[in-house]
Design a protein around this motif. Sequence first.
Motif, short mmCIF file in Angstrom:
data_model
loop_
_atom_site.label_atom_id
_atom_site.label_comp_id
_atom_site.label_asym_id
_atom_site.label_seq_id
_atom_site.Cartn_x
_atom_site.Cartn_y
_atom_site.Cartn_z
N GLY A 1 1.16 -1.61 0.09
CA GLY A 1 -0.49 0.03 0.02
C GLY A 1 0.82 1.16 0.35
N LYS A 2 1.78 1.30 0.03
CA LYS A 2 2.52 2.14 0.12
C LYS A 2 3.49 2.56 -1.64
CE LYS A 2 3.62 2.94 5.09
NZ LYS A 2 4.24 3.37 5.69
N GLN A 3 4.42 4.14 -1.78
CA GLN A 3 5.02 3.81 -2.52
C GLN A 3 6.77 2.79 -2.30
OE1 GLN A 3 5.06 8.50 -3.47
NE2 GLN A 3 3.19 7.93 -5.65
N ARG A 4 7.86 3.10 -3.45
CA ARG A 4 8.89 2.41 -3.42
C ARG A 4 9.58 4.36 -2.72
NH1 ARG A 4 11.06 -1.38 -8.34
NH2 ARG A 4 8.65 -1.66 -7.60
N GLU A 5 10.30 3.86 -2.12
CA GLU A 5 10.95 4.58 -1.20
C GLU A 5 12.31 3.79 -1.25
OE1 GLU A 5 10.13 5.15 2.45
OE2 GLU A 5 10.37 2.94 3.33
N LEU A 6 13.58 5.31 -1.31
CA LEU A 6 15.01 5.17 -1.14
C LEU A 6 15.02 4.54 0.19
CD1 LEU A 6 17.87 5.03 -2.38
CD2 LEU A 6 18.00 7.58 -2.10
N VAL A 7 15.91 4.12 0.03
CA VAL A 7 17.03 3.24 1.13
C VAL A 7 17.95 3.33 1.19
CG1 VAL A 7 16.70 1.02 3.05
CG2 VAL A 7 15.20 1.38 1.85
N ALA A 8 19.11 3.28 0.76
CA ALA A 8 20.26 4.07 0.69
C ALA A 8 20.81 3.79 -0.74
CB ALA A 8 21.45 2.94 1.31
N ARG A 9 21.94 4.46 -1.23
CA ARG A 9 22.55 4.83 -2.69
C ARG A 9 24.05 4.79 -2.28
NH1 ARG A 9 23.12 9.24 -6.33
NH2 ARG A 9 22.83 7.90 -8.47
N LEU B 1 16.89 -3.59 13.49
CA LEU B 1 15.21 -3.85 11.97
C LEU B 1 14.43 -3.43 13.20
CD1 LEU B 1 16.33 -5.98 10.10
CD2 LEU B 1 16.05 -4.42 9.43
N LYS B 2 13.57 -2.84 12.56
CA LYS B 2 12.19 -2.42 12.87
C LYS B 2 10.57 -2.73 12.13
CE LYS B 2 13.44 2.19 14.10
NZ LYS B 2 13.65 3.98 14.64
N PRO B 3 9.56 -2.92 13.18
CA PRO B 3 8.88 -3.43 11.88
C PRO B 3 8.33 -3.06 11.37
CG PRO B 3 7.87 -4.39 14.23
CD PRO B 3 9.46 -2.93 14.55
N GLU B 4 8.69 -1.91 10.82
CA GLU B 4 7.88 -0.79 10.05
C GLU B 4 9.17 -0.89 9.00
OE1 GLU B 4 8.61 0.72 12.64
OE2 GLU B 4 9.41 1.98 13.64
N ASP B 5 10.42 -1.62 8.75
CA ASP B 5 10.93 -1.85 7.74
C ASP B 5 11.24 -2.78 6.84
OD1 ASP B 5 13.49 -1.28 9.92
OD2 ASP B 5 13.19 -0.10 8.76
N THR B 6 9.57 -3.24 7.68
CA THR B 6 9.01 -4.77 6.58
C THR B 6 8.79 -4.24 5.22
OG1 THR B 6 8.38 -6.25 8.37
CG2 THR B 6 7.14 -6.61 6.45
N ALA B 7 9.14 -4.41 4.00
CA ALA B 7 8.81 -4.66 2.96
C ALA B 7 9.77 -5.84 1.38
CB ALA B 7 9.75 -3.59 2.64
N VAL B 8 9.46 -5.04 0.66
CA VAL B 8 10.18 -5.43 -0.56
C VAL B 8 11.07 -5.14 -1.12
CG1 VAL B 8 9.94 -6.88 -2.94
CG2 VAL B 8 8.22 -7.27 -1.70
N TYR B 9 12.35 -5.37 -0.97
CA TYR B 9 13.65 -4.55 -0.87
C TYR B 9 13.43 -5.04 -2.55
CZ TYR B 9 14.31 -3.57 3.78
OH TYR B 9 13.44 -2.74 4.66
N TYR B 10 14.29 -3.74 -3.22
CA TYR B 10 14.64 -3.90 -4.28
C TYR B 10 15.98 -3.21 -5.10
CZ TYR B 10 9.63 -4.98 -5.66
OH TYR B 10 8.35 -5.44 -5.92
N CYS B 11 16.92 -4.12 -5.39
CA CYS B 11 18.37 -3.35 -5.86
C CYS B 11 18.16 -2.56 -7.37
CB CYS B 11 18.98 -4.92 -6.10
SG CYS B 11 21.32 -3.95 -6.76
#
Length: 115
Positions: free
Chosen positions: A42-50, A85-95
């Motif tokens: 339900g959320k947009q894809r967001e940058l985690v690290a670059r 890690l926190k529960p809000e870090d739950t997501a699909v992570y994409y390279c």
Amino acid sequence: QVQLVESRGGLVQAGGSLRLSCAASGSIFRINAMGWYRQAPGKQRELVARITNSGSTNYPDSVKGRFTISRDNAKNTVYLQMNSLKPEDTAVYYCNADYGMGDYWGQGTQVTVSS
């Protein structure tokens, strides 16, 4: 073309750690920067690290101090070390591989943090 193969994510308890890896192959000379993004339901894809080719890194405030991106140029691999890690870090992570005129994406890997 650039191919990105991510390591498997997993299930971890809150406060735990997990490391993801992303191996790049193909026309890697085209890549300017690599990064990790995530998308929760339900959320947009967001940058985690670059991380750029020069080694400059950037992180959003939500993960700063907890996540670290690094690269092994000899292996054409980028890593994402995730601590506290926190529960809000739950997501699909994409390279992601940025070649200036576009992006390549990995297939995504699920990270689930239980409370």
